[in-house]
Design a protein around this motif. Structure first.
Motif, PDB file in Angstrom:
ATOM      1  N   SER B  42       2.679 -34.416  30.914  1.00 31.32           N
ATOM      2  CA  SER B  42       1.808 -34.430  29.658  1.00 31.32           C
ATOM      3  C   SER B  42       0.282 -35.119  30.078  1.00 31.32           C
ATOM      4  CB  SER B  42       2.035 -35.252  28.418  1.00 31.32           C
ATOM      5  OG  SER B  42       3.223 -34.122  28.010  1.00 31.32           O
ATOM      6  N   GLN B  86       2.005 -30.939  23.365  1.00 30.60           N
ATOM      7  CA  GLN B  86       3.352 -31.294  23.168  1.00 30.60           C
ATOM      8  C   GLN B  86       3.633 -31.779  21.555  1.00 30.60           C
ATOM      9  OE1 GLN B  86       4.845 -34.154  25.849  1.00 30.60           O
ATOM     10  NE2 GLN B  86       6.846 -34.335  25.133  1.00 30.60           N
ATOM     11  N   ASP B 169       2.455 -27.303  27.077  1.00 35.87           N
ATOM     12  CA  ASP B 169       3.194 -28.484  27.332  1.00 35.87           C
ATOM     13  C   ASP B 169       4.668 -28.518  26.375  1.00 35.87           C
ATOM     14  OD1 ASP B 169       4.238 -31.154  27.990  1.00 35.87           O
ATOM     15  OD2 ASP B 169       2.240 -32.077  27.429  1.00 35.87           O
ATOM     16  N   GLU B 170       5.643 -28.459  26.972  1.00 38.80           N
ATOM     17  CA  GLU B 170       6.857 -28.327  26.226  1.00 38.80           C
ATOM     18  C   GLU B 170       6.665 -27.219  24.997  1.00 38.80           C
ATOM     19  OE1 GLU B 170       9.199 -31.679  25.719  1.00 38.80           O
ATOM     20  OE2 GLU B 170       8.651 -32.603  27.703  1.00 38.80           O
TER      21      GLU B 170
HETATM   22 MG   LIG Z   1       5.215 -34.743  27.954  1.00 39.41          MG
END
Ligand SMILES: [Mg+2]
Ligand SMILES: Nc1ncnc2c1ncn2[C@@H]1O[C@H](COP(=O)(O)OP(=O)(O)OP(=O)(O)O)[C@@H](O)[C@H]1O
Lengths: 303, 266
Positions: B42, B86, B169-170
């Motif tokens: 991240s 995220q 991000d995710e």
């Molecule tokens: Mg992360």
């Protein structure tokens, strides 16, 4: 009298100053008593009216009223308003008080609610001056309820001292207070927000939330939430979130390409927008929006 | 376009997180970055976007050969960078619609006008594509959105903004099986020679829908291994221990470190 143009066109207008009463709404007015007997949306405009006694609004049994109260007082600066909301009646009240710069303004708003009566108070407090306002709400009747929404913008050297007091004096009474505060320049906003539930008034609910954003280094926002509760079987909560503009919110908006100025404006707009969107009347809404735009001009710029 | 990250060292609050990271993404390519928790994935995405809490110690980030590390966050966005976060941020009082509209408007040249009707149609189409539900436009930005709704809202923004490089991000975390498929399809539809994708994920399932051209393994702040599909499968089955063993990487957490002056037991 300098009545705002759009108000002149309202069929349910009552406007008065010391010389003149324009009563298109045909409300019975005896001295300082306004008696509302018919269901409607009313527009009340008051300019420099000399009030030695309190001004009383009577909302009769079972009526559902909406009142827009707009005042421009710069002479008589100690004023008390009283609203009596009778059984099963409901009042939605919008207030916008204005005064000339640096006047010291003392204002009292008292509400008395009978059984099953309800109040929704929306107060826009946006002027440069020195205001002491105390709002007292007495939930006298069973199942009476009050919702209070305040949008307060302090700018220049505004100094506001606001006291809000809700007394739960019967069973199953409900109060909900939401204060949205914005301070810029050298303004100081001071709030004391109290809820009081007396013994025996079970199943009552007293909630309050206070949000504040400070946009300059020399402004102040102070909120003191208080709950006095003398009964077990009740619900109560208070919260205060006062601070600078949230860095992460700003970052999120910037990361989508908004300029810093746009992002800051949008976040500030996020404080004012929920309040504005509650107002039903389009003209009042427009007036408030332009008032906000005027005082907030340039305030979104990072100093 | 080309996004190039060169020997990047990044710290946050005096902790060095990225330690000499190199990555090059060409337009049209899809890169997956996998790696254990806390390894700096991240951080990489955030520093590219210009997050104010992170500090570049050394190294550079180049867009078509030009450094962007002195550019502000909004400038980077308007240059075509996008980050689906995220943890998307909630912004009370600002409607999703007003926000996206402002973001689209800010990309237009001075003499261009937003054609509101066309914009509304595009917004509604994107909402439908992501099965976001009717009321979403007028709800406050991410406020009270479920985990999965927040993620889908990130992709909605991506669709509306047409970035050149997007870090996701995710994006798969918090999505149910159907939503994952939906997001996968939507992102795949966006693929073009003008879009470089960087997918940060822990699981194979996202990569079943969006096929990466490269898979990178990131450990302790740098990319330690690059390969293709075969890496995903192995990570899914075995985790990261084998990579560490293969490359002789010691776990930083296990390394003994001083807690200052503590009385020691004997
Ligand atoms: Mg992360
Ligand atoms: N404000 C902070 N102060 C100190 N350390 C921080 C801060 N923010 C993040 N870190 C640390 O930086 C490291 C890298 O975090 P990062 O979020 O980049 O990891 P990640 O690889 O994305 O992990 P995950 O897979 O769990 O999302 C972590 O050890 C984290 O604890």
């Amino acid at each position: 009298m300098n009545i705002l143009k759009f108000l002149k066109e309202k069929k349910t207008l009552i406007a008065f100053d010391n010389e003149q009463v324009i009563n298109k709404a045909k409300i019975s007015k005896k001295n300082n008593h306004l008696n509302f007997e018919k269901e409607n949306d009313y527009f009340v405009f008051i300019e420099n009216y000399n009030l030695t006694e309190k001004l009383v609004f009577e909302v009769n049994k079972g009526l559902n009223l909406r009142i827009y109260l707009i005042t421009y007082q710069s002479k008589n600066l100690e004023i008390e308003y009283e609203f009596n909301i009778e059984e099963n009646a409901s009042l939605e009240l919008y207030t916008n008080f204005n005064t000339r710069r640096n006047n010291k303004f003392n204002l009292k708003l008292n509400f008395n609610l009978d059984e099953n009566a309800s109040l929704k108070l929306m107060s826009a407090l946006i002027f440069n001056g020195n205001l002491s306002l105390s709002t007292n709400i007495n939930l006298n009747g069973k199942k009476s309820s009050a919702e209070v929404e305040v949008l307060n913008i302090g700018y220049k050297d505004t100094k506001f001292n606001i006291d809000q007091f809700v007394r739960h004096l019967n069973k199953s009474t409900v109060s909900n207070i939401n204060n949205s505060l914005i301070a810029t320049d050298k303004s100081k906003l001071k709030y004391s927000v109290s809820g009081f539930i007396a013994k025996g008034n079970e199943l009552s609910k007293a909630h309050q939330s206070n949000k504040g954003i400070m946009l300059s280094d020399s402004c102040e926002i102070e909120v003191e939430p208080k709950l006095f509760i003398d009964e077990y079987n009740v619900e109560a909560s208070h919260g205060a979130a006062i601070g600078q503009m949230d860095e992460m919110q700003l970052y999120y908006l910037l990361s989508r390409g908004l300029t810093e100025q746009q992002a800051r404006s949008l976040i500030i707009f996020g404080y004012t927008n929920p309040f504005i969107s509650m107002i039903e009347d389009k003209d009042i809404k427009r007036l408030l929006t332009s008032q906000i735009t005027r005082v907030m001009k340039g305030k979104a710029d990072n100093e | 376009m080309i996004l190039e990250i060169k020997d990047l060292y990044v710290s946050i609050e005096d902790n060095l997180i990225l330690k000499g990271l190199n990555l090059k993404v060409n337009g049209g390519e899809t890169h997956a970055i996998m790696g254990p928790n806390g390894t700096g994935k991240s951080t990489l995405a955030q520093i590219c976007m210009g997050h104010p809490s992170y500090k570049i110690e050394s190294g550079d980030i180049l867009l078509d050969g030009e450094s962007i590390i002195d550019k502000t966050v909004d400038e980077r966005s308007r240059l075509g960078l996008f980050l689906a976060m995220q943890n998307p941020i909630e912004v009370p009082g600002v409607t999703n619609f007003d926000f996206v509209k402002a973001a689209v408007q800010t990309r237009m040249s001075k003499d261009e006008h937003l054609r509101i009707g066309k914009f509304i149609l595009k917004f509604e189409k994107a909402s439908q594509d992501l099965k976001m539900g009717q009321g979403l436009a007028h709800r406050f930005l991410n406020q009270g959105f479920s985990g999965g709704e927040k993620k889908r809202n990130e992709i909605l923004q991506m669709k509306m903004l047409n970035p050149c490089f997007a870090f996701l991000d995710e994006i798969d975390s918090g999505l149910d099986v159907d939503a994952l498929k939906l997001v996968g399809q939507n992102v795949t539809e966006l693929k073009s020679n003008d879009l470089g994708l960087i997918l940060i994920t822990h699981y194979q399932r996202l990569l079943d829908y969006i096929t990466p051209d490269f898979v990178h393994i990131m450990i302790n702040g740098k990319i330690v291994k690059t390969g293709k599909d075969e890496l995903i499968k192995r990570i899914d089955q075995e985790g990261y221990d084998w990579v560490k063993k293969e490359l002789g990487i010691e776990d930083e957490d296990i390394k003994p470190y001083s807690l200052g002056v503590c009385p020691s037991k004997h």
